[in-house]
Design a protein around this motif. Structure first.
Motif, PDB file in Angstrom:
ATOM      1  N   UNK A 153     -10.096 -42.145  12.133  1.00  0.00           N
ATOM      2  CA  UNK A 153     -10.523 -41.022  11.254  1.00  0.00           C
ATOM      3  C   UNK A 153     -11.353 -40.339  12.116  1.00  0.00           C
ATOM      4  N   UNK A 154     -12.084 -40.591  12.973  1.00  0.00           N
ATOM      5  CA  UNK A 154     -12.837 -39.690  13.786  1.00  0.00           C
ATOM      6  C   UNK A 154     -12.236 -38.850  14.733  1.00  0.00           C
ATOM      7  N   UNK A 155     -11.173 -39.287  15.178  1.00  0.00           N
ATOM      8  CA  UNK A 155     -10.400 -38.388  16.175  1.00  0.00           C
ATOM      9  C   UNK A 155      -9.472 -37.537  15.240  1.00  0.00           C
ATOM     10  N   UNK A 156      -9.082 -37.589  14.031  1.00  0.00           N
ATOM     11  CA  UNK A 156      -8.491 -36.661  13.082  1.00  0.00           C
ATOM     12  C   UNK A 156      -9.787 -35.461  12.870  1.00  0.00           C
ATOM     13  N   UNK A 157     -10.828 -35.981  12.782  1.00  0.00           N
ATOM     14  CA  UNK A 157     -11.993 -34.932  12.433  1.00  0.00           C
ATOM     15  C   UNK A 157     -12.295 -34.136  13.582  1.00  0.00           C
ATOM     16  N   UNK A 158     -12.553 -34.968  14.771  1.00  0.00           N
ATOM     17  CA  UNK A 158     -12.882 -34.405  15.787  1.00  0.00           C
ATOM     18  C   UNK A 158     -11.879 -33.299  16.373  1.00  0.00           C
ATOM     19  N   UNK A 159     -10.518 -33.544  16.300  1.00  0.00           N
ATOM     20  CA  UNK A 159      -9.416 -32.615  16.659  1.00  0.00           C
ATOM     21  C   UNK A 159      -9.465 -31.140  15.881  1.00  0.00           C
ATOM     22  N   UNK A 160      -9.455 -31.403  14.685  1.00  0.00           N
ATOM     23  CA  UNK A 160      -9.688 -30.255  13.658  1.00  0.00           C
ATOM     24  C   UNK A 160     -10.753 -29.769  13.726  1.00  0.00           C
ATOM     25  N   UNK A 161     -12.036 -30.181  14.099  1.00  0.00           N
ATOM     26  CA  UNK A 161     -13.156 -29.377  14.566  1.00  0.00           C
ATOM     27  C   UNK A 161     -13.169 -28.635  15.873  1.00  0.00           C
ATOM     28  N   UNK A 162     -12.366 -29.327  16.852  1.00  0.00           N
ATOM     29  CA  UNK A 162     -12.360 -29.042  17.968  1.00  0.00           C
ATOM     30  C   UNK A 162     -11.415 -27.652  18.042  1.00  0.00           C
ATOM     31  N   UNK A 163     -10.396 -27.399  17.389  1.00  0.00           N
ATOM     32  CA  UNK A 163      -9.351 -26.464  17.381  1.00  0.00           C
ATOM     33  C   UNK A 163     -10.080 -25.113  16.705  1.00  0.00           C
ATOM     34  N   UNK A 164     -11.230 -25.575  15.521  1.00  0.00           N
ATOM     35  CA  UNK A 164     -11.768 -24.363  15.216  1.00  0.00           C
ATOM     36  C   UNK A 164     -12.716 -23.952  15.970  1.00  0.00           C
ATOM     37  N   UNK A 165     -13.436 -24.773  16.946  1.00  0.00           N
ATOM     38  CA  UNK A 165     -14.652 -24.349  17.700  1.00  0.00           C
ATOM     39  C   UNK A 165     -14.099 -23.624  18.878  1.00  0.00           C
ATOM     40  N   UNK A 186     -20.372 -27.226  12.758  1.00  0.00           N
ATOM     41  CA  UNK A 186     -19.781 -28.325  12.253  1.00  0.00           C
ATOM     42  C   UNK A 186     -20.241 -29.727  12.604  1.00  0.00           C
ATOM     43  N   UNK A 187     -20.851 -30.350  11.382  1.00  0.00           N
ATOM     44  CA  UNK A 187     -21.576 -31.574  11.478  1.00  0.00           C
ATOM     45  C   UNK A 187     -20.526 -32.748  11.280  1.00  0.00           C
ATOM     46  N   UNK A 188     -20.610 -33.636  12.098  1.00  0.00           N
ATOM     47  CA  UNK A 188     -19.800 -35.042  11.760  1.00  0.00           C
ATOM     48  C   UNK A 188     -20.327 -36.047  10.983  1.00  0.00           C
ATOM     49  N   UNK A 189     -21.875 -35.799  10.426  1.00  0.00           N
ATOM     50  CA  UNK A 189     -22.307 -36.665   9.834  1.00  0.00           C
ATOM     51  C   UNK A 189     -23.107 -35.987   8.548  1.00  0.00           C
ATOM     52  N   UNK A 190     -22.665 -35.281   8.004  1.00  0.00           N
ATOM     53  CA  UNK A 190     -23.527 -34.420   6.862  1.00  0.00           C
ATOM     54  C   UNK A 190     -23.361 -35.497   5.538  1.00  0.00           C
ATOM     55  N   UNK A 191     -24.239 -35.225   4.835  1.00  0.00           N
ATOM     56  CA  UNK A 191     -24.183 -36.110   3.672  1.00  0.00           C
ATOM     57  C   UNK A 191     -24.419 -35.260   2.381  1.00  0.00           C
ATOM     58  N   UNK A 192     -23.071 -34.874   1.679  1.00  0.00           N
ATOM     59  CA  UNK A 192     -23.006 -33.879   0.797  1.00  0.00           C
ATOM     60  C   UNK A 192     -22.258 -34.374  -0.482  1.00  0.00           C
ATOM     61  N   UNK A 193     -22.761 -34.222  -1.708  1.00  0.00           N
ATOM     62  CA  UNK A 193     -22.095 -34.633  -2.716  1.00  0.00           C
ATOM     63  C   UNK A 193     -20.620 -33.834  -2.740  1.00  0.00           C
ATOM     64  N   UNK A 194     -19.588 -34.393  -3.627  1.00  0.00           N
ATOM     65  CA  UNK A 194     -18.450 -33.969  -3.763  1.00  0.00           C
ATOM     66  C   UNK A 194     -18.389 -32.378  -4.179  1.00  0.00           C
ATOM     67  N   UNK A 195     -19.194 -32.364  -5.209  1.00  0.00           N
ATOM     68  CA  UNK A 195     -19.429 -31.166  -6.230  1.00  0.00           C
ATOM     69  C   UNK A 195     -19.939 -29.864  -5.250  1.00  0.00           C
TER      70      UNK A 195
END
Length: 207
Positions: free
Chosen positions: A116-128, A138-147
């Motif tokens: 899961x980390x590597x999917x998220x990391x590589x998505x973020x890396x492509x954008x950055x 791009x935060x890897x540890x944000x705490x946000x409700x779905x809504x």
């Protein structure tokens, strides 16, 4: 230390009296192959935070810490001040040294799911990598409700509210520069300060 072509520099905030945290974090990063370009940043401690109070705080925040805790959303402790200064000093370093993008992390992270980390990391890396002229955070540890999540990709969303969580994030050069322009005096904990810029000052193109 040689920088791998595909990996950004990782600024790791760590206090010298916590070597075990440094070792633990490096061990966590080794799980996902991110130990090639780590720059240890000495965390701003309480004494240095107090010395820098005239530069980063105003008198109301000082009073909130020293005399009468009004709100924990405002900076509640000298430790929180030191944390904010540690992040700001890295942003300054990025601007001064013209670093296009970087990861900034604190020394209390744990990677529970490698895939899961590597999917998220590589998505973020492509954008950055495409963000040379964009403010991107791009935060890897944000705490946000779905809504409050507006997804712009499978794993990346823009929030419509304040986020909590700045212990591990990507930041671009332009975002570092924009945050430094807007955050002159630190009133809140650093994640809330970053959110405030994004939500109310329209500096950051993506979050």
């Amino acid at each position: 230390i040689m920088k791998k072509k595909n990996h950004p520099p990782i600024f790791l905030i760590n206090k010298k009296d916590r070597p075990e945290r440094l070792i633990n974090t490096i061990n966590e990063l080794s799980k996902v192959g991110l130990t090639d370009y780590i720059i240890r940043k000495e965390a701003c401690g309480i004494e240095r935070a107090k010395e820098l109070k005239y530069e980063y705080l105003n008198q109301d925040i000082y009073n909130n810490i020293e005399n009468n805790l009004i709100s924990c959303n405002l900076l509640p402790t000298w430790g929180a001040v030191g944390c904010a200064i540690s992040h700001i000093e890295i942003w300054k370093m990025m601007v001064e040294e013209n670093i296009k993008y970087a990861i900034i992390m604190e020394d209390d992270n744990k990677i529970y799911d490698k895939d899961k980390f590597l999917w998220n990391y590589n998505d973020a890396l492509k954008k950055i990598k495409k963000s040379e002229y964009l403010s991107l955070f791009i935060s890897f540890c944000s705490d946000t409700k779905e809504e409050y999540k507006n997804f712009i990709d499978n794993n990346i969303y823009t929030p419509s509210t304040y986020i909590i969580g700045t212990s591990f994030y990507f930041i671009s050069f332009c975002a570092a520069k924009d945050l430094l322009k807007k955050i002159k005096t630190v009133y809140m904990q650093i994640d809330l300060e970053i959110s405030n810029v994004f939500l109310h000052h329209n500096n950051l193109d993506k979050f």
